[in-house]
Design an enzyme around this catalytic site. Structure first.
Site, PDB file in Angstrom:
ATOM      1  N   ASP A 256      41.303  41.924  44.059  1.00  0.00           N
ATOM      2  CA  ASP A 256      42.425  41.016  44.187  1.00  0.00           C
ATOM      3  C   ASP A 256      42.390  40.494  45.614  1.00  0.00           C
ATOM      4  OD1 ASP A 256      45.809  41.121  42.825  1.00  0.00           O
ATOM      5  OD2 ASP A 256      44.657  39.528  43.791  1.00  0.00           O
TER       6      ASP A 256
HETATM    7  C1  GLC Z   1      47.059  37.030  43.684  1.00  0.00           C
HETATM    8  C2  GLC Z   1      47.204  37.727  42.358  1.00  0.00           C
HETATM    9  C3  GLC Z   1      46.013  37.574  41.448  1.00  0.00           C
HETATM   10  C4  GLC Z   1      45.450  36.179  41.658  1.00  0.00           C
HETATM   11  C5  GLC Z   1      44.858  36.145  43.067  1.00  0.00           C
HETATM   12  C6  GLC Z   1      44.359  34.748  43.421  1.00  0.00           C
HETATM   13  O1  GLC Z   1      47.551  37.823  44.716  1.00  0.00           O
HETATM   14  O2  GLC Z   1      47.554  39.114  42.404  1.00  0.00           O
HETATM   15  O3  GLC Z   1      46.452  37.767  40.098  1.00  0.00           O
HETATM   16  O4  GLC Z   1      44.454  35.891  40.699  1.00  0.00           O
HETATM   17  O5  GLC Z   1      45.772  36.585  44.063  1.00  0.00           O
HETATM   18  O6  GLC Z   1      45.422  33.851  43.466  1.00  0.00           O
END
Ligand code: GLC
Length: 730
Positions: A256
Site C-alpha cells: 500500500d
Molecule cells: C491508499 C489506499 C489504497 C490505494 C492506494 C493508492 O492509501 O489504502 O487502497 O489503492 O493508497 O491510492
C-alpha cells in the site's frame, strides 16, 4: 538453398525473435532476467512515480502502470502528486460500490463487473487495477466497508473470484486488497492486530485465498497495519509462509502507498513493488524521492556490499517480470473499452440487482404510476462518486436519484425538498462534483418545508444515509456512531407523521441505526451505485426490476451487539511508548451473524436479508447421499407464490450437532440465486463436501471435519431459516 540458410541462421540467432517466441512465460522471464543489470533489477521493485514503476528501455521492457480503484478508473494524476493531471479524456464509468456487488449474491454480476472495469483499465493503458477489496466487515464504523464484500468469508470468497477473472481476461492484473487484517481505518498505519490462528484462517484469509487459488490473482496489495508486531508490507508470515508457501501465489505483492517502513525487513520479505508517496512513502518529497525508497538505493547499496543476496533479488524481479509478460508485454490482450453503453448497462444492472428491499409493509412499493411523489433528502441530489478516498472518481456522468426518479415517473410528478443540509463539499484531490449544495436555510426551515410538502403528496421518498465525507463512508477515517448524521432521524419521524406513505432509501456502505423503523412502511438499502445510481434506484422503486438483493452484512440493532464493540477491542489500545495501538480481535470467529447467533441477539435486519415484490415458499428439505466426493446433497423446492417473476437467493447454513470444538451456531456454506416465474417451483440442490463441514484446527494447522451429525439449514436469510435436514459425516 539461400532461403533455407537464412532461416537456419535466424533460428540459431542468439537474440530470440520475440514476435514468434513460443517459449513459456517463465522461459521468457528467465531470458529477460539474464540480460538485466543490478540497477535495472532494483529499479523494477519500487515506484518511479505516484502510480508507475520502471521498465527496462534498453531491453524493450515497458514500465508498469497501476491505477485505483475498485469501482472505476481513477483520473490521471501528475507524475509525483495526488492532484489531477487535468486530462480531458479520463472521465470514467463509475460502477456500483463493492457492497452493492456483494449484495447481488450473483457471481455472474461479479464477472460482468470485472470484465467491464477491466476493459476501462485496459483502455486507459493500466496494467494493475488496485482492487477489489475484500477485507471482512468487523465493525459497522469502518470507513471503507463500502469498498468491500461484507462480513462473511464464504460470500466474499465466492464473489471475488469472477471479478478477478473478469479483470484479468483483459490483460490487466487485479490487485486484491488490503491483505490482511485492515478492518478499520483510524490509525491504519499504526494498528498492530492480534488474532488467533483459527480466526485468521476461518474469517480473515479465505477471500484472499480464493482470489489467489480460484481467481488466479496476479497481484495482491499488502496493507498498512501491523500483524504480530511487524508491518504487513514486510511480514514474512503473511507474504511468504501463507501467501506463497501455503497458497502457491506466483504473482506480485504491491505495498500500500507508503506501507513499507524498513529496508532490511522488506528485502527479506516477499514484498515486490514498493509504492508510495515521495521519499519514505508518506512524508513530503525530496528530489529523486523514489530512489530513497526502502527497496531502492538502500537495497542497491546492500547488494553491492554483499549484505543482500542476488538470489533474493532475482526472486522478486522474476515475479515482476512475470507480471510484465502477463500484462504490458502480453501480445494477446484486447484493446479494452472506455465509457461504453455496455458499461453503463452493466453498472445499472449490477446496481439494481444489489439494491436490498429491507421492509415493505402493506406492499407500499413499488410506486404506482401517475402519482405525486415528493423526494426529500440531500442524498437524492448529492454526488456520491467524488470523495471517499482513493476510490473517488472523475466520472463521465452521474445520474442522481432525483434525476432517475424524474426520468422514470415524469418530472412534473416528482417534486423535491432538501429536508436537511449535510455535507456541501464536492471536491477530492482536485476532482470536483461541480455541485453547489449550499443552502442558507435553518434545519427547522428545511424540515418545515419538507413536512408541509409531504402532507400533499401521494408518496414521500426520503433519500438520505451517509456520504463520502471524512467520518462517513470514507478511507482513512471511521464513523463514531451507528446513527445517521445531520438530524435525519428527527426528519424521518416528522415525515412519517405528515404522510404514512413514506419510503426511506438509505444510501450507505455501512449498517446504520433506524430508530424510526416501525413508523416507516418501506425501507430500501441502496448502497453507492455510481454513474447509474438514479436509474438503478428508479428501476427498483418503479417495479421495472423486482429487487433481489440480500444484505452482505448484519444491520445490528445497536453497536453493543457487535463483538468488536461489546468486548471493547475497537479501535485498539495505545502503547505507553511510541504510536502503536494493539487491537486484539477477541471475538475470534464470532464476527457478524456468528456473534448474533452466539449471543442470541436480534439484529435490526439479519445477514442475508432482502425482500422481493413477490413471495417465496420453501418446501421440505430432503437429503441424498453425496457422490463425486460430496458428503450429502440437500434439496429444497422453492415456489414463487406471488404474482410476478422474481429471483430468490436461497442460502445454505451448516451447523454441527455436537462439535468437538466451539463452533458458530451456523455458517454460510452455499447459496444459489434462482429466478422463478409466478406459481413455478424450482428444486434447489446443494452438494455438501467435507470443506463445508470443516473448521481450522490451529494446533494441527489444518482444516478438519469430525465425523458426526450435521444439520443443513436452508433459508432466506440468517434470521429466516425455512427448512432443515440432518446428515452424517462417516
Ligand atoms: C491508499 C489506499 C489504497 C490505494 C492506494 C493508492 O492509501 O489504502 O487502497 O489503492 O493508497 O491510492
Amino acid at each position: 538453398m539461400l532461403a533455407a540458410a537464412v532461416c537456419a541462421a535466424v533460428a540459431s540467432a542468439a537474440v530470440p525473435v520475440y514476435l514468434d517466441d513460443t517459449r513459456s512465460l517463465d522461459e521468457r522471464v528467465d531470458d529477460a532476467l539474464s540480460r538485466m543489470t543490478l540497477e535495472e533489477k532494483v529499479a523494477m521493485l519500487h515506484a518511479q512515480s505516484k502510480f508507475s514503476s520502471a521498465g527496462v528501455p534498453r531491453l524493450g521492457i515497458p514500465e508498469i502502470w497501476a491505477t485505483d480503484g475498485p469501482h472505476g478508473i481513477r483520473a490521471e494524476v501528475l507524475w509525483d502528486e495526488w492532484d489531477q493531471a487535468g486530462w480531458t479524456n479520463d472521465s470514467c464509468t463509475a460502477f456500483p460500490a463493492l457492497t452493492a456487488l456483494a449484495a447481488s449474491w450473483n457471481p455472474e454480476m461479479a464477472h460482468l463487473y470485472g470484465v467491464s472495469i477491466g476493459e476501462e483499465a485496459r483502455y486507459r493503458g493500466k496494467d494493475i487495477l488496485l482492487g477489489p477489496g475484500v477485507n471482512i466487515y468487523r465493525t459497522p464504523l469502518n470507513g471503507r466497508n463500502f469498498e468491500y464484500m461484507g462480513e462473511d468469508p464464504y460470500l466474499a470468497s465466492v464473489m471475488v473470484v469472477p471479478y478477478v477473472q473478469g479483470v484479468q481476461q483483459n490483460g490487466v492484473a487485479a490487485c486484491v486488497k488490503h491483505y490482511a487484517l485492515n478492518n478499520h481505518e483510524i490509525n491504519r498505519h499504526t494498528t498492530n492486530v492480534a488474532v488467533d490462528d483459527r480466526t485468521l484462517y476461518e474469517i480473515y484469509l479465505p477471500a484472499f485465498k480464493a482470489a489467489v487459488q480460484k481467481g488466479g490473482a496476479w497481484s495482491i496489495m499488502s496493507s498498512y497495519n501491523l500483524f504480530e508486531n511487524t508491518h504487513v508490507c514486510h511480514n514474512r508470515r503473511l507474504l511468504d509462509t501463507i501467501l506463497r508457501d501455503e497458497w502457491g501465489f506466483d504473482g506480485v505483492v504491491v505495498s500500500d502507498w507508503g506501507g513499507v517502513h524498513d529496508t532490511d525487513e522488506v528485502i527479506a520479505a516477499g514484498m515486490d513493488m514498493e509504492f508510495g508517496s515521495w521519499t519514505d512513502g508518506l512524508s513530503n518529497g525530496a528530489s529523486n524521492a523514489y530512489d530513497n525508497y526502502y527497496q531502492a538505493r538502500p537495497y542497491l547499496e546492500r547488494l553491492r556490499d554483499g549484505r543482500a543476496s542476488v538470489d533474493d533479488l532475482d526472486r522478486k524481479v522474476r515475479r515482476v517480470l512475470r507480471l510484465v509478460f502477463r500484462t504490458a508485454m502480453n501480445r494477446e490482450r484486447p484493446f479494452g473499452r472506455f465509457v461504453s453503453p455496455e458499461h453503463s448497462a452493466a453498472a445499472r444492472t449490477i446496481g439494481a440487482e444489489g439494491i436490498v428491499l429491507l421492509r415493505n409493509e402493506e406492499g407500499l412499493l413499488p410506486l404506482a404510476e401517475d402519482k405525486k411523489v415528493l423526494v426529500v433528502g440531500e442524498n437524492a441530489i448529492k454526488s456520491m462518486i467524488v470523495g471517499g478516498g482513493s476510490s473517488s472518481l472523475k466520472s463521465k456522468y452521474e445520474i442522481s436519484p432525483l434525476e432517475g426518479l424524474r426520468a422514470r415517473f415524469g418530472a412534473d410528478n416528482v417534486s423535491y425538498a432538501r429536508g436537511y443540509v449535510g455535507d456541501t463539499d464536492g471536491e477530492y484531490n482536485g476532482v470536483t462534483s461541480g455541485q453547489n449544495l449550499a443552502d442558507p436555510r435553518t434545519a427547522a426551515e428545511l424540515q418545515a418545508e419538507a413536512v408541509d410538502m409531504a402532507a400533499k403528496a401521494d408518496y414521500v421518498v426520503f433519500i438520505g444515509g451517509l456520504n463520502k465525507a471524512a467520518g462517513q463512508d470514507c478511507e482513512d477515517s471511521d464513523r463514531e456512531t451507528l446513527g445517521l448524521p445531520y438530524g435525519q432521524d428527527e426528519l424521518i419521524e416528522a415525515l412519517a407523521k405528515a404522510n404514512p406513505r413514506l419510503v426511506v432509501v438509505n444510501i450507505s456502505g455501512n449498517a446504520v441505526a433506524m430508530p424510526w423503523v416501525k413508523s416507516v412502511p418501506a425501507i430500501v438499502q441502496a448502497w453507492h451505485l455510481g454513474s447509474e445510481s438514479g436509474n438503478a434506484l428508479a428501476d427498483v422503486l418503479s417495479g421495472d426490476v423486482n429487487p433481489s438483493g440480500k444484505l452482505p452484512f448484519t444491520f445490528p440493532a445497536r453497536l453493543a451487539d457487535v463483538g468488536a464493540h461489546a468486548l471493547g477491542t475497537y479501535p485498539g489500545i495505545k502503547r505507553a511508548d511510541g504510536d502503536i495501538l494493539d487491537c486484539s480481535y477477541d471475538e475470534g470467529i464470532f464476527v457478524g451473524y456468528r456473534w448474533a447467533d452466539a449471543k442470541k441477539t436480534k439484529p435490526l435486519f439479519p445477514f442475508g436479508h432482502g425482500l422481493s415484490y413477490t413471495t417465496f415458499a420453501y418446501g421440505k428439505a430432503t437429503v441424498e447421499p453425496g457422490k463425486d466426493g460430496n458428503v450429502a446433497v440437500v434439496t429444497v423446492p422453492v415456489t414463487n407464490t406471488g404474482t410476478r417473476h422474481g429471483a430468490e437467493v436461497v442460502q445454505l447454513y451448516i451447523s454441527e450437532k455436537k462439535p468437538a470444538v466451539t463452533r458458530p451456531v451456523k455458517e454460510l456454506k452455499g447459496f444459489s440465486k434462482v429466478s422463478i416465474a409466478p406459481g413455478e417451483t424450482v428444486n434447489v440442490s446443494f452438494p455438501i463436501d467435507r470443506e463445508a463441514l470443516s473448521y481450522f484446527d490451529a494446533e494441527a494447522h489444518e482444516w478438519k471435519a469430525t465425523p458426526g451429525r450435521f444439520t443443513a439449514h436452508i433459508g432466506a436469510s440468517a434470521g429466516d431459516l425455512r427448512a432443515k435436514a440432518d446428515f452424517d459425516l462417516k
